[in-house]
Design a protein around this motif. Structure first.
Motif, PDB file in Angstrom:
ATOM      1  N   PRO A   1     -34.611  62.380 171.740  1.00  0.00           N
ATOM      2  CA  PRO A   1     -35.590  62.274 172.843  1.00  0.00           C
ATOM      3  C   PRO A   1     -34.860  62.375 174.182  1.00  0.00           C
ATOM      4  CG  PRO A   1     -35.870  60.485 171.244  1.00  0.00           C
ATOM      5  CD  PRO A   1     -34.585  61.176 170.899  1.00  0.00           C
TER       6      PRO A   1
ATOM      7  N   SER B   1     -34.022  58.629 179.069  1.00  0.00           N
ATOM      8  CA  SER B   1     -34.870  58.076 180.131  1.00  0.00           C
ATOM      9  C   SER B   1     -34.080  57.470 181.279  1.00  0.00           C
ATOM     10  CB  SER B   1     -35.833  57.049 179.546  1.00  0.00           C
ATOM     11  OG  SER B   1     -36.680  57.697 178.630  1.00  0.00           O
TER      12      SER B   1
ATOM     13  N   ARG C   1     -39.599  58.602 182.280  1.00  0.00           N
ATOM     14  CA  ARG C   1     -40.508  58.806 181.145  1.00  0.00           C
ATOM     15  C   ARG C   1     -41.722  59.642 181.482  1.00  0.00           C
ATOM     16  NH1 ARG C   1     -39.213  56.198 177.107  1.00  0.00           N
ATOM     17  NH2 ARG C   1     -37.537  54.689 177.303  1.00  0.00           N
TER      18      ARG C   1
ATOM     19  N   ALA D   1     -45.009  66.904 178.509  1.00  0.00           N
ATOM     20  CA  ALA D   1     -45.157  65.861 177.491  1.00  0.00           C
ATOM     21  C   ALA D   1     -44.988  66.450 176.094  1.00  0.00           C
ATOM     22  CB  ALA D   1     -46.524  65.203 177.623  1.00  0.00           C
TER      23      ALA D   1
ATOM     24  N   ARG E   1     -40.985  62.475 173.618  1.00  0.00           N
ATOM     25  CA  ARG E   1     -40.070  63.176 174.524  1.00  0.00           C
ATOM     26  C   ARG E   1     -38.998  63.955 173.768  1.00  0.00           C
ATOM     27  NH1 ARG E   1     -37.783  60.601 179.367  1.00  0.00           N
ATOM     28  NH2 ARG E   1     -38.600  62.473 180.382  1.00  0.00           N
TER      29      ARG E   1
ATOM     30  N   SER F   1     -44.692  58.679 175.406  1.00  0.00           N
ATOM     31  CA  SER F   1     -43.500  58.805 176.252  1.00  0.00           C
ATOM     32  C   SER F   1     -42.821  57.466 176.547  1.00  0.00           C
ATOM     33  CB  SER F   1     -43.836  59.527 177.560  1.00  0.00           C
ATOM     34  OG  SER F   1     -44.760  58.776 178.292  1.00  0.00           O
TER      35      SER F   1
END
Ligand code: MN
Ligand code: MN
Length: 325
Positions: free
Chosen positions: A6, A9, A14, A19, A23, A64
């Motif tokens: 992912p 972040s 996020r 989207a 993620r 997310s």
């Protein structure tokens, strides 16, 4: 494996970027993947409130916030598995059988590439083509089916295919190993006691929501033992969960599972050999503050985590076995 992590972040907030499910990277190139997250935005099989065609987008959005490590299962699934968002099936919004063909083709390609498909609907009619695809590769499967409905009615307005019939069709087509099927969360008024005859005749077992409330989640989880003995498909209709936790759905039934119970139920599938799964019936237009989509996103995360934890455990077992001849 890092290209299937992912987005970080701490580098990308996020709420930034396009989207995708959790993620993760989006790719159409499925070679080498372990699990593919696939949206199927089709609600042409809905009999009451429509809107589940908007669920894949909404669930991506609400996924997310999900962080990568799962403390309940003690696994970071993205360190164990290569997982990606492979986009959506381009369905035919006004043709259910054409949509089924497209879904079976798209998901069949994933099975052929030895990728486990985790599909986000869409309404529950989609489980029929999803099972057709899984069975072409694995033969008849056992199934864990979370739902307030058995979805084994005969027909509706003369139509064999809609979201109330997929598992009757699946039994008729020989897709299910009926002795290894467990339905959980069944409840609500039906037309007559005879509505349960089809399941009874085929030896299908189910746990009702009142039974679960009476005998507890642990008891319900114990009943999952019936699905062992071969490949298993998981079909998760969000209306198995109480509308207090999942109001955004097509045919809500009161008196259902809590979101906590739903998550625990999924976590109990560690060591069950899942060969495919779907999360269906989220209808964002009927949702409030995204709570249904948020739950669905977390169920998707738990399913990925379960597949990862199962693989990790199998790996450890084989290492231990090799070390202790
Ligand atoms: Mn259903
Ligand atoms: Mn249902």
């Amino acid at each position: 494996m890092s290209e299937f992590r992912p987005a970080d972040s701490f580098r990308s907030p996020r709420f930034a970027q396009l989207a995708t499910f959790m993620r993760l990277p989006h790719t159409r190139d499925v070679a080498g993947l372990d699990v593919a997250l696939l949206g199927i935005p089709f609600d042409g099989g809905s009999s009451y409130r429509p809107g589940s065609r908007f669920a894949p987008r909404e669930i991506r959005q609400h996924s997310s916030l999900i962080r990568p490590y799962n403390p309940a299962l003690q696994v970071n699934p993205f360190e164990v598995l290569r997982v990606a968002d492979v986009g959506d099936v381009d369905v035919n919004p006004i043709g259910i059988e054409d949509t089924f063909t497209r879904v079976e083709y798209a998901v069949g390609a994933l099975h052929d590439a030895k990728v486990i498909p985790l599909c986000v609907g869409g309404d529950h009619s989609l489980s029929l083509p999803l099972l057709r695809a899984v069975v072409r590769r694995h033969g008849p499967v056992g199934m864990v089916h979370v739902d307030s409905h058995q979805d084994m009615w005969e027909e509706y307005f003369g139509n064999k295919y809609f979201h109330g019939t997929p598992f009757r069709r699946a039994v008729e087509e020989g897709l299910l190993d009926t002795k290894r099927v467990l339905q959980i969360g069944i409840r609500g008024p039906v037309y007559a006691e005879a509505d349960f005859d089809f399941a009874r005749r085929h030896g299908i077992r189910w746990v009702t929501a009142p039974q679960l409330a009476r005998d507890g989640l642990k008891w319900a989880i114990d009943q999952l033992r019936v699905v062992h003995g071969g490949p298993v498909y998981l079909s998760f209709d969000i209306d198995g969960v109480d509308p207090a936790f999942a109001p955004g759905t097509g045919t809500p039934e009161v008196g259902g599972l809590t979101s906590r119970e739903a998550l625990e139920l999924v976590r109990a599938l560690v060591d069950v050999p899942l060969v495919g799964a779907d999360v269906v019936e989220v209808s964002p237009p009927y949702d409030h503050a995204g709570i249904t989509s948020m739950l669905a996103a977390n169920i998707v995360f738990e399913i990925v985590s379960v597949i990862a934890a199962t693989r990790q455990r199998r790996h450890k077992d084989s290492v231990t076995a090799a070390g202790n001849p």
